[in-house]
Design an enzyme around this catalytic site. Structure first.
Site, PDB file in Angstrom:
ATOM      1  CG  ASP A  30      -1.996   1.004   1.224  1.00 40.25           C
ATOM      2  OD1 ASP A  30      -1.761   2.141   0.763  1.00 40.25           O
ATOM      3  OD2 ASP A  30      -3.106   0.677   1.686  1.00 40.25           O
ATOM      4  CB  ILE A  31       1.419   4.122  -2.302  1.00 40.04           C
ATOM      5  CG1 ILE A  31       0.009   4.585  -2.611  1.00 40.04           C
ATOM      6  CG2 ILE A  31       1.978   3.236  -3.399  1.00 40.04           C
ATOM      7  CD1 ILE A  31      -0.068   5.530  -3.800  1.00 40.04           C
ATOM      8  CD  GLN A  93     -15.408  -0.756  -1.651  1.00 37.69           C
ATOM      9  OE1 GLN A  93     -16.557  -1.039  -1.334  1.00 37.69           O
ATOM     10  NE2 GLN A  93     -14.801  -1.296  -2.689  1.00 37.69           N
ATOM     11  CG  HIS A  99      -9.102  -2.648  -1.583  1.00 38.44           C
ATOM     12  ND1 HIS A  99     -10.198  -1.962  -2.068  1.00 38.44           N
ATOM     13  CD2 HIS A  99      -8.642  -1.918  -0.540  1.00 38.44           C
ATOM     14  CE1 HIS A  99     -10.395  -0.868  -1.341  1.00 38.44           C
ATOM     15  NE2 HIS A  99      -9.468  -0.830  -0.406  1.00 38.44           N
ATOM     16  CG  HIS A 101      -6.316  -2.552   3.709  1.00 36.92           C
ATOM     17  ND1 HIS A 101      -5.505  -1.516   3.347  1.00 36.92           N
ATOM     18  CD2 HIS A 101      -7.559  -2.244   3.255  1.00 36.92           C
ATOM     19  CE1 HIS A 101      -6.224  -0.608   2.707  1.00 36.92           C
ATOM     20  NE2 HIS A 101      -7.481  -1.033   2.637  1.00 36.92           N
TER      21      HIS A 101
END
Length: 133
Positions: A30-31, A93, A99, A101
């Site tokens: 994750d960025i 979301q 997705h 995490h």
């Protein structure tokens, strides 16, 4: 889907730090990480959320998550993590591509996912179950 950032990552239009990939799933850092090794796991097919994904696709995603968790346990000695998935805007979301995490956790990491609980709702459990029958 043309504007979906995750679809663009899958297509190779946007680079990522790939952790895992198979025929059905892509996983990458994750960025905006909440922890070191904070990883996003996404299906390669575009599904909006948990309500949208077919059961078989969901099984592929879960198997990939398990492989990544095992990798982190074996390589990093990781023993504490959270796997989170939000489905719908009211569930926070933000990207409308399913997705998950994977967030490694440690004491004092500054993260605190804590829900306000409502023990008084226990009195309604029978009524709630009746609506599911």
């Amino acid at each position: 889907m043309d504007n979906c950032i995750f679809c663009k990552i899958i297509a190779g239009e946007i680079p990522c730090y790939k952790v895992y990939e198979d025929e059905f799933v892509l996983a990458f850092f994750d960025i905006y990480p909440a922890a070191e090794y904070h990883t996003l796991v996404i299906p390669k097919a575009h599904f909006v959320n948990m309500f949208d994904v077919p059961e078989e696709e969901s099984a592929h995603i879960m198997r990939a998550i398990k492989k990544i968790v095992k990798l982190y346990e074996d390589k990093l000695g990781l023993k504490n993590l959270q796997v989170l998935c939000s489905s719908g805007t009211e569930a926070q979301q933000e990207i409308m591509h399913l997705h998950y995490h994977i967030v490694p956790r440690a004491l004092g990491d500054g993260q605190n996912v804590k829900w306000a609980t409502h023990p008084e709702w226990e009195d309604r459990f029978s009524e709630l179950l009746e609506k599911l029958r």
